[in-house]
Design a protein around this motif. Structure first.
Motif, mmCIF file in Angstrom:
data_model
loop_
_atom_site.group_PDB
_atom_site.id
_atom_site.type_symbol
_atom_site.label_atom_id
_atom_site.label_comp_id
_atom_site.label_asym_id
_atom_site.label_seq_id
_atom_site.Cartn_x
_atom_site.Cartn_y
_atom_site.Cartn_z
ATOM 1 N N LEU A 152 47.863 -2.665 14.509
ATOM 2 C CA LEU A 152 49.165 -2.613 15.517
ATOM 3 C C LEU A 152 48.352 -2.855 16.921
ATOM 4 C CD1 LEU A 152 50.903 0.590 14.197
ATOM 5 C CD2 LEU A 152 51.746 -1.807 14.096
ATOM 6 N N ALA A 153 47.387 -2.864 17.252
ATOM 7 C CA ALA A 153 46.811 -3.302 18.349
ATOM 8 C C ALA A 153 46.991 -4.533 18.970
ATOM 9 C CB ALA A 153 45.530 -2.757 18.613
ATOM 10 N N PHE A 154 47.239 -5.569 18.215
ATOM 11 C CA PHE A 154 47.211 -6.969 18.497
ATOM 12 C C PHE A 154 48.683 -7.365 18.474
ATOM 13 C CE2 PHE A 154 42.784 -6.410 17.002
ATOM 14 C CZ PHE A 154 42.241 -6.879 17.978
ATOM 15 N N PRO A 155 49.025 -8.188 19.379
ATOM 16 C CA PRO A 155 50.435 -8.765 19.081
ATOM 17 C C PRO A 155 50.520 -9.535 17.484
ATOM 18 C CG PRO A 155 49.816 -9.217 21.166
ATOM 19 C CD PRO A 155 48.429 -8.777 20.428
ATOM 20 N N LYS A 156 51.468 -9.355 16.903
ATOM 21 C CA LYS A 156 51.823 -9.801 15.805
ATOM 22 C C LYS A 156 51.663 -11.627 15.637
ATOM 23 C CE LYS A 156 55.184 -8.266 13.051
ATOM 24 N NZ LYS A 156 56.327 -8.069 12.395
ATOM 25 N N LEU A 157 52.132 -12.152 16.359
ATOM 26 C CA LEU A 157 51.840 -13.688 16.581
ATOM 27 C C LEU A 157 50.515 -14.004 16.946
ATOM 28 C CD1 LEU A 157 53.169 -16.347 16.428
ATOM 29 C CD2 LEU A 157 53.777 -16.336 18.725
ATOM 30 N N VAL A 158 49.849 -13.509 17.890
ATOM 31 C CA VAL A 158 48.528 -13.696 17.977
ATOM 32 C C VAL A 158 47.530 -13.276 16.975
ATOM 33 C CG1 VAL A 158 46.580 -12.950 19.667
ATOM 34 C CG2 VAL A 158 48.740 -13.368 20.647
ATOM 35 N N LEU A 159 47.687 -12.363 16.204
ATOM 36 C CA LEU A 159 46.799 -12.104 14.953
ATOM 37 C C LEU A 159 47.051 -13.126 14.050
ATOM 38 C CD1 LEU A 159 44.828 -9.837 14.069
ATOM 39 C CD2 LEU A 159 46.869 -8.531 13.299
ATOM 40 N N ALA A 160 48.489 -13.364 13.732
ATOM 41 C CA ALA A 160 48.984 -14.449 12.790
ATOM 42 C C ALA A 160 48.241 -15.509 13.131
ATOM 43 C CB ALA A 160 50.536 -14.590 12.598
ATOM 44 N N LEU A 161 48.246 -16.231 14.345
ATOM 45 C CA LEU A 161 47.401 -17.459 14.810
ATOM 46 C C LEU A 161 45.884 -17.173 14.560
ATOM 47 C CD1 LEU A 161 49.204 -18.073 18.399
ATOM 48 C CD2 LEU A 161 49.093 -19.443 16.210
ATOM 49 N N ALA A 177 49.231 -15.044 6.333
ATOM 50 C CA ALA A 177 48.843 -14.630 7.811
ATOM 51 C C ALA A 177 50.020 -13.647 8.222
ATOM 52 C CB ALA A 177 48.615 -15.732 8.778
ATOM 53 N N ILE A 178 51.334 -14.166 8.122
ATOM 54 C CA ILE A 178 52.095 -13.189 8.514
ATOM 55 C C ILE A 178 52.329 -11.864 7.858
ATOM 56 C CG2 ILE A 178 54.919 -13.039 8.716
ATOM 57 C CD1 ILE A 178 54.902 -16.120 9.190
ATOM 58 N N ALA A 179 52.146 -12.119 6.406
ATOM 59 C CA ALA A 179 52.431 -10.768 5.693
ATOM 60 C C ALA A 179 51.215 -9.661 6.097
ATOM 61 C CB ALA A 179 52.025 -11.232 4.049
ATOM 62 N N ILE A 180 49.991 -10.293 6.276
ATOM 63 C CA ILE A 180 48.699 -9.509 6.706
ATOM 64 C C ILE A 180 48.919 -8.572 7.781
ATOM 65 C CG2 ILE A 180 46.415 -9.555 7.241
ATOM 66 C CD1 ILE A 180 45.875 -11.781 5.533
ATOM 67 N N THR A 181 49.948 -9.248 8.789
ATOM 68 C CA THR A 181 50.203 -8.699 10.321
ATOM 69 C C THR A 181 51.563 -7.846 10.169
ATOM 70 O OG1 THR A 181 51.275 -10.544 10.732
ATOM 71 C CG2 THR A 181 48.996 -10.660 11.496
ATOM 72 N N SER A 182 52.371 -7.846 9.103
ATOM 73 C CA SER A 182 53.577 -7.128 8.818
ATOM 74 C C SER A 182 53.507 -5.983 8.359
ATOM 75 C CB SER A 182 54.505 -8.233 8.195
ATOM 76 O OG SER A 182 54.845 -9.384 8.977
ATOM 77 N N TRP A 183 52.514 -5.546 7.432
ATOM 78 C CA TRP A 183 52.601 -4.153 6.784
ATOM 79 C C TRP A 183 52.380 -2.999 7.533
ATOM 80 C CZ3 TRP A 183 48.340 -0.995 6.685
ATOM 81 C CH2 TRP A 183 47.360 -1.359 7.119
ATOM 82 N N PRO A 184 51.680 -2.986 8.778
ATOM 83 C CA PRO A 184 51.404 -1.648 9.615
ATOM 84 C C PRO A 184 52.435 -0.941 9.779
ATOM 85 C CG PRO A 184 49.784 -3.304 10.193
ATOM 86 C CD PRO A 184 50.861 -4.206 9.376
ATOM 87 N N PRO A 185 53.736 -1.439 10.253
ATOM 88 C CA PRO A 185 54.783 -0.635 10.922
ATOM 89 C C PRO A 185 55.426 -0.024 9.577
ATOM 90 C CG PRO A 185 54.952 -2.787 11.846
ATOM 91 C CD PRO A 185 53.825 -2.800 10.883
ATOM 92 N N TYR A 186 55.579 -0.657 8.188
ATOM 93 C CA TYR A 186 55.893 -0.182 7.119
ATOM 94 C C TYR A 186 55.071 1.203 6.894
ATOM 95 C CZ TYR A 186 57.956 -4.707 7.419
ATOM 96 O OH TYR A 186 58.697 -5.854 7.498
ATOM 97 N N ALA A 238 64.137 -10.926 10.992
ATOM 98 C CA ALA A 238 64.197 -11.829 12.365
ATOM 99 C C ALA A 238 63.184 -12.133 12.945
ATOM 100 C CB ALA A 238 65.379 -11.371 13.111
ATOM 101 N N GLY A 239 62.127 -11.195 13.027
ATOM 102 C CA GLY A 239 60.868 -11.468 13.811
ATOM 103 C C GLY A 239 60.085 -12.147 12.847
ATOM 104 N N ILE A 240 59.980 -12.099 11.368
ATOM 105 C CA ILE A 240 59.305 -12.873 10.714
ATOM 106 C C ILE A 240 59.776 -14.257 10.797
ATOM 107 C CG2 ILE A 240 58.875 -13.427 8.240
ATOM 108 C CD1 ILE A 240 58.999 -10.577 7.607
#
Length: 311
Positions: A152-161, A177-186, A238-240
């Motif tokens: 969560l410390a990194f912006p999602k797009l930057v981490l996905a990049l 990459a998007i899945a790896i960065t999307s699970w922490p809020p859940y 929408a963010g995805i």
């Protein structure tokens, strides 16, 4: 005609669903679903969002029927950068002479593919991490939440990049990459829900019956977290889509000649002043679909909120 005192009038289907004394689990579940549906449909904007998503599903399912031209092969000599409505091209053509409308229609499949696969990967991971962390507590909770905080410390797009740069460009790697960065809020949501029910009388009764911690988490805690998780996943879709479009815009998502909306915007940015439709049409499609998911998520949040349903 009056009904005898010893004979009750037949119950209508609506009364059967809204009965405060259900005779079976099936009746209780159907009644709850009916109440939730009524609360959802009372929100007109949520219904609009649902219709947009249904339209997206329809377009993706029948893309080969709805498309008027090939989404990959264009007429470079005679149909390059034609404006909307010219020579049968409803939304114009791009710099390769390809029909933008047909590319948008087929691009809906890629959009749904990304959304569905990312949700199918990230939501279960977040649910498992959050419920285990909240129920176990102690060092397990501390370890899992610190890992979550790192993501969560990194912006999602930057981490996905960063992940796509390590894995390589492509639609499959972009989804991972998007899945790896999307699970922490859940995981955060599932942990919060677990902490509220962990010491409840319901869970204590299950413990007294001899249920193992694994069974308690899987059979009793996780189902209680699903409603909040579904709402958050819907709102995050929408963010995805925007993250996938951003990766495609940078050339790290779906590769040419696949009709991915972000890549279409990237190819059209060179002509934004004179041939505006090349970049504007896929951007408008992203806007409409993102708006639909947001409206649907807001409606689900209101319908599944127990405080709202109790009023």
């Amino acid at each position: 005609m009056t009904v005898p005192a010893n004979q009750s009038a037949p119950m209508s289907r609506r009364e059967w669903l809204l009965s405060d004394r259900p005779q079976s689990r099936r009746q209780a579940r159907l009644g709850r679903a009916y109440v939730t549906w009524r609360q959802f449909t009372a929100n007109r904007l949520a219904v609009v969002g649902l219709l947009i998503i249904i339209a997206l599903l329809f377009v993706a399912a029948f893309a080969n029927v709805l498309a008027t031209h090939s989404p990959i092969v264009g007429d470079l000599k005679n149909a390059r950068l034609l404006p909307p409505g010219s020579e049968g091209y409803w939304l114009g053509t791009d710099d390769q002479g390809r029909d933008i409308y047909s590319r948008l229609v087929y691009g809906a499949r890629l959009t749904l593919l990304v959304v569905v696969l990312v949700a199918a990967i990230s939501a279960p991971i977040g649910l498992i991490v959050g419920t285990v962390s909240g129920y176990a507590g102690g060092w397990v909770d501390a370890t899992l939440m610190r890992i979550t905080d790192i993501f969560l410390a990194f912006p999602k797009l930057v981490l996905a990049l960063a992940f796509v740069a390590a894995l390589g460009p492509g639609i499959q790697n972009a989804i991972i990459a998007i899945a790896i960065t999307s699970w922490p809020p859940y995981a955060r949501i599932a942990r919060a829900e677990t902490l509220t029910v962990r010491r409840s009388d319901y869970i204590s009764a299950v413990k007294l019956m001899g249920a193992s911690p694994l069974r308690i988490v899987v059979r009793h805690v996780m189902p209680l977290c699903l409603s909040s998780l579904i709402v958050r996943v819907t709102l995050d879709m929408a963010g995805i889509i925007l993250t996938a479009a951003g990766l495609g815009f940078l050339g790290l998502g779906a590769q040419p000649p696949l009709p991915e909306w972000g890549a279409m915007i990237a190819s059209g940015r060179r002509f934004i002043l004179d041939q505006w439709w090349v970049a504007a049409m896929p951007g408008f499609a992203i806007l409409i679909v993102s708006l639909g998911f947001n409206l649907l998520g807001d409606g689900l949040r209101d319908a599944l909120d127990p405080k709202e349903s109790g009023q």
